[in-house]
Scaffold this active site. Sequence first.
Site, PDB file in Angstrom:
ATOM      1  N   HIS A 157     -13.787  97.234 -26.025  1.00  0.00           N
ATOM      2  CA  HIS A 157     -12.407  96.777 -25.828  1.00  0.00           C
ATOM      3  C   HIS A 157     -11.469  97.702 -26.586  1.00  0.00           C
ATOM      4  CE1 HIS A 157      -9.263  93.826 -25.030  1.00  0.00           C
ATOM      5  NE2 HIS A 157      -8.806  94.135 -26.229  1.00  0.00           N
ATOM      6  N   ASP A 174      -5.824  81.464 -24.540  1.00  0.00           N
ATOM      7  CA  ASP A 174      -5.266  82.774 -24.876  1.00  0.00           C
ATOM      8  C   ASP A 174      -4.335  83.260 -23.774  1.00  0.00           C
ATOM      9  OD1 ASP A 174      -5.056  85.402 -26.247  1.00  0.00           O
ATOM     10  OD2 ASP A 174      -6.036  86.041 -24.395  1.00  0.00           O
ATOM     11  N   ARG A 219       3.736  84.364 -26.150  1.00  0.00           N
ATOM     12  CA  ARG A 219       4.060  85.333 -27.209  1.00  0.00           C
ATOM     13  C   ARG A 219       4.861  86.490 -26.659  1.00  0.00           C
ATOM     14  NH1 ARG A 219      -1.499  87.050 -28.756  1.00  0.00           N
ATOM     15  NH2 ARG A 219      -0.447  88.528 -30.134  1.00  0.00           N
ATOM     16  N   SER A 271      -6.697  86.593 -30.395  1.00  0.00           N
ATOM     17  CA  SER A 271      -6.559  86.735 -28.947  1.00  0.00           C
ATOM     18  C   SER A 271      -7.662  87.647 -28.401  1.00  0.00           C
ATOM     19  CB  SER A 271      -5.165  87.331 -28.651  1.00  0.00           C
ATOM     20  OG  SER A 271      -5.098  87.868 -27.364  1.00  0.00           O
TER      21      SER A 271
HETATM   22  N1  URA Z   1      -4.495  92.542 -26.585  1.00  0.00           N
HETATM   23  C1  URA Z   1      -4.838  91.229 -26.469  1.00  0.00           C
HETATM   24  O1  URA Z   1      -5.728  90.882 -25.717  1.00  0.00           O
HETATM   25  N2  URA Z   1      -4.181  90.334 -27.209  1.00  0.00           N
HETATM   26  C2  URA Z   1      -3.191  90.659 -28.064  1.00  0.00           C
HETATM   27  O2  URA Z   1      -2.647  89.797 -28.720  1.00  0.00           O
HETATM   28  C3  URA Z   1      -2.837  92.031 -28.179  1.00  0.00           C
HETATM   29  C4  URA Z   1      -3.515  92.954 -27.428  1.00  0.00           C
END
Ligand code: URA
Length: 432
Positions: free
Chosen positions: A82, A161, A168, A183
């Site tokens: 990731h 999320d 957010r 997250s």
């Molecule tokens: N990537 C995500 O998946 N979440 C975040 O809060 C920031 C970047």
Amino acid sequence: MTMTQLIQLKKEKKTLDEAMIRFMIQGYTDGSIPDYQMSAMTMAILLNGMNDEESTHLALAMRDSGDVIDLSDIEGIKVDKHSTGGVGDKTSLIIAPLMAHFGLKLAKMSGRGLGHTGGTLDKLESIPGFQVVMSEKDFKHQVNTHDISIIGQSGDVAPADKKLYALRDVTATVDSMPLIASSIMSKKLASGADVIVLDVKVGDGAFMKDLDSARKLATLMVNIGHKAGKKVIAVLTNMSEPLGHYVGNAHEVFEAVETLLGKGPEDLNVIVSTLSAQLLVAANIFENEDIAYDAVMLALQKGVAYPYLKRMVEDQGGDGDQLLNMNSHIAKKTVHVISESSGYIKHIDALKVGQAGMALGAGRKVKTDEVDHSVGIVLKYKVGDKVEKGDILATLNVQDKGIEEAMALMKNAYTFTAESQDITLIYDIIAN
Ligand code: URA
């Protein structure tokens, strides 16, 4: 317990315990806690922080808000990767087939680009026919039989999320360390891999602008992974200039293919090989990082991982033959950015380049924007290169949208110096 009481506690910088955090996430997911209360909470978290325990509880509560994918019926070691988000970051398209070449499985749920950062799904969709939506059953079948698959996050993976991230995004509460860490980790922990490598980007083009904050974010994510029983390695990489030379969707698939065929730029080769080496050692394929790194570099030079990308594309409905023809999916109309100085390039502001790509239509300003897969930017030079006044610094492949805005951003993206300089690509590696 009420949400008002919890907001009050966080406002007073108090610690929320596991039961409180689970109450909050469950209520937000089922709709009994409204957006306005959650907005107050996210702002209180942004301003007053959370300790590592709270962040871990938050990540695990969000993981448990939906399906946790069980990959145990897939044979072999499952790895995932990731990135915290960057400009020109096409590493997943290269690492996935490399993992297959070395006998590992990669079952990856990816995201779309938002803001100036690109998303792997948008890049893959520039390949004609490619499908990013797949049932969990088909996803697992593909990984079981053909080692790798990259799909969109299913609606039921970490739904808390998904909802919270959208909130957010419109309440200026994205850039909070505990919120970012929880997250990212909620999704990674829900997607079932045994080993996870996190590419934590540092610099203008990243969420974390300085090394100190990036190190804290990386340590927090690695610790959350450890508490959840997963092997997690974070690699801190430079995002102060775009990665590679190509920015845009078809552009980045083109450069990923070039790299898999041994014709990639040095920075991309180094970052891909470092991230891959971490996965390969953690999965016991190689004894140490140096041997693994050399093996990955050799695999890139020999082009042996490319067929796995082609097969994944075909498995997911894409036209695999087009991978060698991605140039033809890049917009033909060009505009050049001309250097007004002579000297060595000191800095190429990745944020500005990312914003220029977005202005042309390669990314989204808001979630509902359509992406134009054909537009993008080709950087002719990188930091440390020598240029003369009048040289072409970059070429924009455009349709009709955002050309002036993109040109203004690109002209301001470059700074020059009288002396050549090297750039540090890998800052640190943090593991649990
Ligand atoms: N990537 C995500 O998946 N979440 C975040 O809060 C920031 C970047």
